[in-house]
Design a protein around this motif. Structure first.
Motif, PDB file in Angstrom:
ATOM      1  N   PHE A 138       0.817  -1.206   0.000  1.00  0.00           N
ATOM      2  CA  PHE A 138       0.000   0.000   0.000  1.00  0.00           C
ATOM      3  C   PHE A 138       0.854   1.261   0.000  1.00  0.00           C
ATOM      4  O   PHE A 138       0.500   2.274  -0.614  1.00  0.00           O
ATOM      5  CB  PHE A 138      -0.939   0.002   1.201  1.00  0.00           C
ATOM      6  CG  PHE A 138      -2.072  -0.991   1.111  1.00  0.00           C
ATOM      7  CD1 PHE A 138      -2.282  -1.738  -0.048  1.00  0.00           C
ATOM      8  CD2 PHE A 138      -2.922  -1.181   2.186  1.00  0.00           C
ATOM      9  CE1 PHE A 138      -3.314  -2.651  -0.133  1.00  0.00           C
ATOM     10  CE2 PHE A 138      -3.965  -2.096   2.109  1.00  0.00           C
ATOM     11  CZ  PHE A 138      -4.151  -2.832   0.945  1.00  0.00           C
ATOM     12  N   ALA A 139       2.005   1.215   0.678  1.00  0.00           N
ATOM     13  CA  ALA A 139       2.885   2.386   0.721  1.00  0.00           C
ATOM     14  C   ALA A 139       3.392   2.732  -0.672  1.00  0.00           C
ATOM     15  O   ALA A 139       3.456   3.913  -1.056  1.00  0.00           O
ATOM     16  CB  ALA A 139       4.053   2.128   1.669  1.00  0.00           C
ATOM     17  N   GLU A 140       3.737   1.719  -1.446  1.00  0.00           N
ATOM     18  CA  GLU A 140       4.260   1.980  -2.785  1.00  0.00           C
ATOM     19  C   GLU A 140       3.150   2.437  -3.731  1.00  0.00           C
ATOM     20  O   GLU A 140       3.366   3.304  -4.583  1.00  0.00           O
ATOM     21  CB  GLU A 140       4.966   0.740  -3.320  1.00  0.00           C
ATOM     22  CG  GLU A 140       6.242   0.418  -2.549  1.00  0.00           C
ATOM     23  CD  GLU A 140       7.132  -0.588  -3.269  1.00  0.00           C
ATOM     24  OE1 GLU A 140       6.929  -0.804  -4.476  1.00  0.00           O
ATOM     25  OE2 GLU A 140       8.021  -1.134  -2.620  1.00  0.00           O
ATOM     26  N   ILE A 141       1.974   1.852  -3.612  1.00  0.00           N
ATOM     27  CA  ILE A 141       0.864   2.275  -4.475  1.00  0.00           C
ATOM     28  C   ILE A 141       0.443   3.703  -4.119  1.00  0.00           C
ATOM     29  O   ILE A 141       0.153   4.527  -5.004  1.00  0.00           O
ATOM     30  CB  ILE A 141      -0.333   1.318  -4.340  1.00  0.00           C
ATOM     31  CG1 ILE A 141       0.056  -0.085  -4.803  1.00  0.00           C
ATOM     32  CG2 ILE A 141      -1.523   1.819  -5.157  1.00  0.00           C
ATOM     33  CD1 ILE A 141      -1.038  -1.124  -4.630  1.00  0.00           C
TER      34      ILE A 141
ATOM     35  N   LEU B 123      -6.357 -10.954  -4.248  1.00  0.00           N
ATOM     36  CA  LEU B 123      -5.591 -10.609  -5.448  1.00  0.00           C
ATOM     37  C   LEU B 123      -6.100 -11.305  -6.703  1.00  0.00           C
ATOM     38  O   LEU B 123      -6.116 -10.709  -7.795  1.00  0.00           O
ATOM     39  CB  LEU B 123      -4.115 -10.974  -5.249  1.00  0.00           C
ATOM     40  CG  LEU B 123      -3.348 -10.275  -4.125  1.00  0.00           C
ATOM     41  CD1 LEU B 123      -1.907 -10.743  -4.126  1.00  0.00           C
ATOM     42  CD2 LEU B 123      -3.424  -8.760  -4.269  1.00  0.00           C
ATOM     43  N   PHE B 124      -6.509 -12.572  -6.557  1.00  0.00           N
ATOM     44  CA  PHE B 124      -6.727 -13.393  -7.750  1.00  0.00           C
ATOM     45  C   PHE B 124      -8.146 -13.924  -7.934  1.00  0.00           C
ATOM     46  O   PHE B 124      -8.493 -14.338  -9.036  1.00  0.00           O
ATOM     47  CB  PHE B 124      -5.783 -14.602  -7.714  1.00  0.00           C
ATOM     48  CG  PHE B 124      -4.323 -14.235  -7.709  1.00  0.00           C
ATOM     49  CD1 PHE B 124      -3.756 -13.610  -8.800  1.00  0.00           C
ATOM     50  CD2 PHE B 124      -3.530 -14.507  -6.604  1.00  0.00           C
ATOM     51  CE1 PHE B 124      -2.400 -13.270  -8.800  1.00  0.00           C
ATOM     52  CE2 PHE B 124      -2.186 -14.179  -6.595  1.00  0.00           C
ATOM     53  CZ  PHE B 124      -1.614 -13.551  -7.694  1.00  0.00           C
TER      54      PHE B 124
ATOM     55  N   LEU C 280     -10.039   1.757 -11.017  1.00  0.00           N
ATOM     56  CA  LEU C 280     -11.139   2.604 -11.471  1.00  0.00           C
ATOM     57  C   LEU C 280     -10.672   4.028 -11.741  1.00  0.00           C
ATOM     58  O   LEU C 280     -11.245   4.727 -12.603  1.00  0.00           O
ATOM     59  CB  LEU C 280     -12.262   2.594 -10.440  1.00  0.00           C
ATOM     60  CG  LEU C 280     -13.021   1.262 -10.301  1.00  0.00           C
ATOM     61  CD1 LEU C 280     -14.024   1.331  -9.162  1.00  0.00           C
ATOM     62  CD2 LEU C 280     -13.702   0.888 -11.611  1.00  0.00           C
ATOM     63  N   LYS C 281      -9.637   4.469 -11.038  1.00  0.00           N
ATOM     64  CA  LYS C 281      -9.102   5.811 -11.283  1.00  0.00           C
ATOM     65  C   LYS C 281      -8.453   5.934 -12.656  1.00  0.00           C
ATOM     66  O   LYS C 281      -8.226   7.045 -13.149  1.00  0.00           O
ATOM     67  CB  LYS C 281      -8.089   6.178 -10.198  1.00  0.00           C
ATOM     68  CG  LYS C 281      -8.724   6.600  -8.884  1.00  0.00           C
ATOM     69  CD  LYS C 281      -7.683   7.102  -7.912  1.00  0.00           C
ATOM     70  CE  LYS C 281      -8.356   7.708  -6.690  1.00  0.00           C
ATOM     71  NZ  LYS C 281      -9.105   8.952  -7.009  1.00  0.00           N
ATOM     72  N   THR C 282      -8.128   4.803 -13.269  1.00  0.00           N
ATOM     73  CA  THR C 282      -7.472   4.841 -14.587  1.00  0.00           C
ATOM     74  C   THR C 282      -8.479   4.718 -15.730  1.00  0.00           C
ATOM     75  O   THR C 282      -8.090   4.806 -16.897  1.00  0.00           O
ATOM     76  CB  THR C 282      -6.443   3.703 -14.711  1.00  0.00           C
ATOM     77  OG1 THR C 282      -7.126   2.441 -14.739  1.00  0.00           O
ATOM     78  CG2 THR C 282      -5.460   3.719 -13.554  1.00  0.00           C
TER      79      THR C 282
ATOM     80  N   VAL D 292      -8.931  -1.716  -2.398  1.00  0.00           N
ATOM     81  CA  VAL D 292      -7.849  -0.777  -2.703  1.00  0.00           C
ATOM     82  C   VAL D 292      -7.402  -0.924  -4.152  1.00  0.00           C
ATOM     83  O   VAL D 292      -7.306   0.060  -4.907  1.00  0.00           O
ATOM     84  CB  VAL D 292      -6.655  -0.986  -1.748  1.00  0.00           C
ATOM     85  CG1 VAL D 292      -5.427  -0.212  -2.235  1.00  0.00           C
ATOM     86  CG2 VAL D 292      -7.017  -0.561  -0.335  1.00  0.00           C
ATOM     87  N   LEU D 293      -7.113  -2.156  -4.574  1.00  0.00           N
ATOM     88  CA  LEU D 293      -6.641  -2.377  -5.938  1.00  0.00           C
ATOM     89  C   LEU D 293      -7.719  -2.018  -6.960  1.00  0.00           C
ATOM     90  O   LEU D 293      -7.422  -1.451  -8.030  1.00  0.00           O
ATOM     91  CB  LEU D 293      -6.204  -3.830  -6.114  1.00  0.00           C
ATOM     92  CG  LEU D 293      -5.010  -4.280  -5.260  1.00  0.00           C
ATOM     93  CD1 LEU D 293      -4.641  -5.730  -5.574  1.00  0.00           C
ATOM     94  CD2 LEU D 293      -3.808  -3.381  -5.454  1.00  0.00           C
TER      95      LEU D 293
END
Length: 530
Positions: A118-121, A187-188, A143-145, A137-138
């Motif tokens: 999360f820190a890197e994202i 994730l998957f 959705l922001k893109t 979160v992912l």
């Protein structure tokens, strides 16, 4: 920490620019076909040092928006694909090395993985609620893109190396395993992942194990040491690739084959790439798969008290194939319940090869045999360990013509294996001889029942080009006759004809044993006249 949201391509660049690099970018043609499909995840479970991590770095370099990799791939196989640039550096990429987190965080691994992720994202997408679930979160980042210009948005490629280390190493911590599986589910396999996930790639040693009601990974296409389908040639070195390296580095390819070949996967003969690379760099053949954990691992499974397991191991050390049912294995090293489970575990760990057509296990090459030798010499099979420790002495005693010493060592070996094999069975004696000369393949091509002249030579040892001036050997076995009769038979049946064209010294070795289990040996040296 082994986690990269906007990774560079330095890992793969170092590999691709190495002195020895075999182009495996054709794998990307396989993974590109899976992008955005419903079943868009693959799991590669192969033995260590078969190129799984290098493939992960390659996929990271190709898909990640965090770098410009066009030049890096421009001369490689994938560049010839018509959709080469379609997916090149177009995805938000997450690359996790789970083993690195295990090294640093033993008590709160899952929390620390999320924290660093999360820190890197957040550094790139700060305006997201990071107190939400992982899947949310992912998905919110994805959705922001999404926009009118990019209606499908920027999806994630998620790469996880050593995914199964938590499953393997924390079987006694079900809560940790459960939390980890929930993280993987996010994730998957979560509802949100159907939106944000473009492609998933995980590597491990073991095939995927379903844990109780967990179903986080049942949407993966699996490629294993017993069946790796379309990706077989991308993990390990193929015969043609090794032949090219042998020609470049002027190393005898038949010797390299004996030392490192043998993994028969989907009818493809595969080599351990790490060992081949080390041999080419060093200019000599040796065991490069050396670590003490290997010895402990082999001993863990071969010394289990299952009916027929010890006999199976001895047979495989004698180059035989043993039938094994790989389907009973539960993909869990803590749940070994039979001989078949033990052998299947060794297949997945790379210590045995597997012939899927015949459903048989075998020791793939001499390098792996040396690992078994070291394991046995440090394990609980003391009688076999003592016999193996004399192998080198036996070989040199034979070369030096010390017939009495040869007879003494072979008598001990024959007695050792008589509890496992029928004592007065000719094939059993031949097996005992093979075990007694266990280290000979380091210097010789060892051939049993070689057709020659008017019959078959029991054992022929033909020195390898790198073996120096060691003599060839023809070994004939007799029961309840005498060693001179064995030498006479070699000459009468012209067994030396099997070595026609060989111009150096040949040792004729006659060995006889009687019903009282006494062994005698005669050694005679000849020089070919052809």
């Amino acid at each position: 920490m082994g986690i990269y949201f906007n990774p560079g391509n330095e890992g793969f660049r170092k590999a691709a620019e190495s002195e020895i690099y075999i182009d495996k970018t054709g794998l990307i043609n396989v993974t590109n076909k899976l992008l955005n499909e419903e079943k868009n995840c693959i799991s590669v479970s192969h033995a260590r040092r078969f190129g799984k991590s290098q493939a992960a770095e390659m996929l990271e370099a190709y898909y990640s928006r965090g770098c410009d990799s066009k030049g890096l791939f421009s001369e490689l196989e994938i560049s010839k694909s018509e959709n080469f640039e379609t997916h090149l550096n177009k995805y938000n990429t997450i690359h996790l090395d789970i083993a690195s987190f295990e090294d640093d965080y033993k008590e709160n691994i899952i929390e620390k993985i999320k924290e660093h992720l999360f820190a890197e994202i957040k550094a790139v997408y700060p305006d997201v609620d990071y107190s939400a679930s992982t899947a949310s979160v992912l998905n919110n980042v994805y959705l922001k893109t999404v926009s009118d210009e990019m209606p499908y948005g920027i999806k994630f490629v998620i790469i996880i190396d050593e995914w199964d280390c938590i499953i393997r190493n924390y079987s006694d911590s079900p809560e940790l395993v459960h939390n980890y599986m929930k993280f993987l589910h996010a994730l998957f396999k979560s509802k949100e992942s159907k939106s944000f996930l473009g492609f998933g790639y995980i590597t491990g040693i073991l095939p995927i194990k379903k844990i109780k009601d967990e179903s986080a990974l049942n949407n993966f296409r699996e490629y294993t040491m017993t069946d790796s389908g379309a990706v077989t040639k991308y993990f390990g070195f193929t015969q043609s690739e090794v032949d090219g390296l042998c020609e470049k580095y002027n190393i005898n390819k038949e010797s390299v084959k004996a030392w490192y070949n043998g993994y028969l996967i989907n009818e493809e003969h595969m080599y351990n790439p790490n060992s081949v690379t080390e041999a080419m760099h060093a200019g000599r053949l040796d065991s490069y798969w050396k670590n003490t954990s290997a010895f402990d691992t082999i001993n863990t499974y071969i010394t289990l008290n299952f009916d027929g397991l010890k006999e199976a191991v001895i047979a495989m050390l004698n180059d035989q194939k043993i039938r094994v049912n790989v389907n009973t294995f539960q993909n869990d090293l803590s749940m070994i319940n039979s001989k078949d489970d033990a052998l299947t575990a060794l297949i997945h760990l790379g210590y045995l090869g597997y012939d899927a057509e015949r459903r048989k296990a075998f020791i793939p090459n001499y390098e792996v045999k040396t690992a078994f030798q070291s394991a046995l010499e440090t394990g609980s099979w003391k009688d076999i360990a003592d016999t193996l420790s004399r192998c080198e002495d036996l070989l040199w005693a034979t070369i030096d013509g010390e017939a009495d010493k040869v007879a003494e060592i072979i008598e001990i070996a024959h007695e050792t294996y008589s509890s496992i094999l029928k004592y007065n069975d000719e094939n059993a004696m031949s097996c005992a001889i093979t075990m007694a000369y266990f280290t000979a393949p380091a210097y010789y091509q060892v051939i049993r029942e070689l057709p020659s002249g008017k019959g078959f030579a029991d054992i022929v040892m033909l020195p390898r080009p790198e073996a120096g001036n060691k003599p060839a050997m023809i070994i004939e076995l007799k029961y309840d006759k005498d060693a001179d009769a064995a030498i006479k038979q070699i000459k009468e049946k012209r067994y030396s004809g099997a070595l026609k064209g060989y111009k150096n010294e040949i040792l004729l070795v006659g060995i006889n044993y009687n019903k009282d289990k006494h062994h005698e040996c005669v050694i005679e040296s000849i020089t070919p006249e052809w």
